[in-house]
Design a protein around this motif. Structure first.
Motif, mmCIF file in Angstrom:
data_model
loop_
_atom_site.group_PDB
_atom_site.id
_atom_site.type_symbol
_atom_site.label_atom_id
_atom_site.label_comp_id
_atom_site.label_asym_id
_atom_site.label_seq_id
_atom_site.Cartn_x
_atom_site.Cartn_y
_atom_site.Cartn_z
ATOM 1 N N GLN A 1 0.777 -1.375 0.098
ATOM 2 C CA GLN A 1 0.013 -0.193 -0.009
ATOM 3 C C GLN A 1 0.971 1.137 0.118
ATOM 4 O O GLN A 1 1.656 1.310 0.737
ATOM 5 N N PRO A 2 0.505 2.142 -0.516
ATOM 6 C CA PRO A 2 1.255 3.615 -0.716
ATOM 7 C C PRO A 2 0.864 4.528 0.380
ATOM 8 O O PRO A 2 -0.327 4.247 0.945
ATOM 9 N N VAL B 1 -2.646 2.643 -8.804
ATOM 10 C CA VAL B 1 -2.386 1.776 -7.622
ATOM 11 C C VAL B 1 -3.324 0.438 -7.975
ATOM 12 O O VAL B 1 -2.798 -0.852 -7.759
ATOM 13 N N ARG B 2 -4.487 0.770 -8.346
ATOM 14 C CA ARG B 2 -5.424 -0.679 -8.653
ATOM 15 C C ARG B 2 -4.801 -1.414 -9.848
ATOM 16 O O ARG B 2 -4.791 -2.816 -9.656
ATOM 17 N N GLY C 1 -6.259 0.692 -2.026
ATOM 18 C CA GLY C 1 -6.057 2.256 -2.221
ATOM 19 C C GLY C 1 -5.627 3.045 -1.027
ATOM 20 O O GLY C 1 -6.178 2.695 0.073
ATOM 21 N N THR C 2 -5.114 4.158 -1.158
ATOM 22 C CA THR C 2 -4.924 5.116 -0.216
ATOM 23 C C THR C 2 -5.244 6.586 -0.567
ATOM 24 O O THR C 2 -4.864 6.987 -1.663
ATOM 25 N N ILE C 3 -6.059 7.273 0.235
ATOM 26 C CA ILE C 3 -6.142 8.600 0.087
ATOM 27 C C ILE C 3 -5.677 9.396 1.374
ATOM 28 O O ILE C 3 -6.163 9.233 2.402
ATOM 29 N N THR C 4 -4.300 10.145 1.066
ATOM 30 C CA THR C 4 -3.851 10.752 2.332
ATOM 31 C C THR C 4 -4.207 12.259 2.218
ATOM 32 O O THR C 4 -4.166 12.705 1.162
ATOM 33 N N LEU C 5 -4.813 12.781 3.264
ATOM 34 C CA LEU C 5 -5.271 14.038 3.390
ATOM 35 C C LEU C 5 -4.114 15.033 3.896
ATOM 36 O O LEU C 5 -3.102 14.833 3.961
ATOM 37 N N ASP C 6 -4.706 16.354 3.383
ATOM 38 C CA ASP C 6 -3.776 17.413 3.442
ATOM 39 C C ASP C 6 -3.515 17.925 4.816
ATOM 40 O O ASP C 6 -4.321 17.341 5.704
ATOM 41 N N SER C 7 -2.658 18.824 4.960
ATOM 42 C CA SER C 7 -2.226 19.287 6.499
ATOM 43 C C SER C 7 -3.403 20.179 7.047
ATOM 44 O O SER C 7 -3.439 20.065 8.213
ATOM 45 N N PHE D 1 -10.618 -3.816 -4.537
ATOM 46 C CA PHE D 1 -9.864 -2.665 -4.249
ATOM 47 C C PHE D 1 -10.692 -1.535 -3.322
ATOM 48 O O PHE D 1 -11.135 -0.634 -3.646
ATOM 49 N N PRO D 2 -10.547 -1.860 -2.073
ATOM 50 C CA PRO D 2 -10.993 -0.789 -1.176
ATOM 51 C C PRO D 2 -10.121 0.421 -0.971
ATOM 52 O O PRO D 2 -9.004 0.150 -1.399
ATOM 53 N N ILE D 3 -10.541 1.305 -0.234
ATOM 54 C CA ILE D 3 -9.489 2.357 -0.004
ATOM 55 C C ILE D 3 -9.585 2.699 1.442
ATOM 56 O O ILE D 3 -10.612 2.844 2.206
ATOM 57 N N GLN D 4 -8.265 3.182 1.922
ATOM 58 C CA GLN D 4 -8.183 3.542 3.173
ATOM 59 C C GLN D 4 -7.843 5.223 3.139
ATOM 60 O O GLN D 4 -7.034 5.536 2.329
#
Length: 420
Positions: A25-26, A43-44, A52-58, A103-106
């Protein structure tokens, strides 16, 4: 919650484990929905077992949604996806035909106060995130630990409410990472387990406990074994998983060194029994990774995982786990916190207040600041001062760590791999 066709993050991890696979996972997030969608699609489609990954902003991480919205309005750069500031319909369109079976997303975010993020996840049907009341409070700012404990209790309760039998919500402790480096592994294991127990107390149905690759692979194997043992002993009735992070400290500057470090983390994942590996890329020391950088890292890690699985099948072992009493130290810390109060959140507050849990080199005002550690001559992380930690056994002679030695320790892993 939005009705979805996919079976969720927890099911994906369980299916991969039954098949003997390691999920890679990235850590990836982009502000523009079209770029975020392209990243998730790449990624998928990578030649690897991925989620999958959704990294949020600061801005979103600290709850400054006004600044996040202003950045979107002005088309300014953000270092992640502003989930709470994009319209829900925008995010749903971004996710359409990307997430689904297999392909779920975290959502990854770094927030000590994640209530707004949990609600935004719920509105768009995302069922997995990570963090914790300790691990997303102490390293990231000066939010009082008491406030983080209260907020994370609410967040866990909310995740429990969102769960269904067919699609349990999933929460990953960041406790095995803490400051990223220089924390002796027994403390990382203990905090990860304590956060897992906190999640369980609030009825989160599926959890991951984490550990970050450190300075010595044999010590890392001992730590992963201790984490698995404690997880099995203390959380036997939950859906549980172990996630390993590629080294979270100062990263090698050379491409060769960065790839060698990533390869070692993939082998650790296999020989340490991790279910999932969070990768880092070859450009970590210089810039924010691109989509292509992330895909390269995922596919590289997948190849090394497959090589390591073949080594293990042939009876080859690249490292021997150390035998340093790491499990006993971690168990002592966990048992001490659990003994303080039936409510684990209150127990954590009391433990930090009395220095019974203490994080070396952490500047947060709710830590005692008496415990210290160093990289030993053999490359293992060791205590130099234990403060009031409830652990026993011989200790190396303590001494004050100066700026020069601290700098060397922070660069220990990067220098070792860059010299390869």
């Amino acid at each position: 919650m939005t009705s979805l066709a996919d079976s969720g993050f927890a099911a994906r991890l369980g299916d991969a484990r039954r098949d003997g696979l390691v999920v890679v996972q990235p850590r990836m997030g982009f502000a523009d929905p079209s770029v975020m969608r392209a990243g998730l699609t790449a990624v998928r489609n990578a030649r690897a077992t991925t989620v999958g990954t959704i990294t949020l902003d600061s801005y979103t991480r600290v709850g400054d949604l006004r600044s996040a919205r202003a950045a979107l309005r002005d088309r300014a750069d953000l270092n992640g996806y502003p989930l709470c500031s994009h319209a829900d319909d925008t995010t749903l369109a971004m996710l359409a035909d990307v997430r689904g079976p297999g392909f779920p997303i975290q959502v990854r975010h770094g927030s000590a106060m994640p209530g707004h993020i949990i609600e935004a996840m719920a509105r768009v049907g995302l069922d997995a995130t990570e963090g914790g009341p300790v691990s997303y409070c102490l390293p990231y700012g000066r939010t009082p630990l008491r406030s983080a404990v209260i907020e994370w209790a609410w967040a866990c309760d909310r995740l429990a409410q969102l769960a269904t039998v067919d699609r349990p919500t999933h929460l990953e402790s960041f406790g095995g990472c803490l400051l990223g480096q220089l924390c002796p592994p027994s403390l990382l294991v203990a905090v990860s387990v304590l956060e897992g127990l906190f999640f369980a107390q609030h009825r989160v149905p599926s959890i991951s406990l984490s550990y970050a690759q450190q300075t010595h692979p044999g010590q890392d194997l001992e730590a992963l074994a201790a984490l698995r043992r404690l997880m099995d002993e203390l959380l036997p009735d939950l859906d549980t998983h172990i996630v390993l992070y590629t080294y979270m400290g100062v990263f090698p500057r050379t491409r060769r060194g960065a790839l060698a470090l990533l390869d070692e983390s993939a082998r650790l994942a296999v020989f340490g029994g991790a279910d999932r590996l969070i990768v880092k890329t070859v450009v970590e020391s210089s810039r924010i990774p691109s989509i292509a950088d992330n895909v390269e890292a995922l596919e590289r890690a997948e190849r090394e995982v497959q090589r390591a699985r073949l080594m293990r099948a042939n009876g080859e072992h690249p490292w021997e786990p150390t035998q340093s009493g790491l499990y006993e130290e971690a168990r002592a810390i966990v048992d001490t916190v659990r003994s303080l109060h039936p409510d684990l959140g209150r127990g954590l507050l009391q433990a930090f207040g009395r220095g019974l849990v203490d994080v070396p080199y952490c500047l947060h005002p709710d830590t005692s600041g008496k415990a210290r550690s160093r990289v030993g001559k053999d490359g293992r992380l060791e205590w130099t001062h234990i403060g009031s930690l409830p652990i026993k056994g011989p200790r190396p002679a303590g001494h004050a760590v100066g700026a020069s030695e601290l700098s060397q320790m922070l660069r220990y892993v990067a220098d070792r791999f860059d010299a390869m």
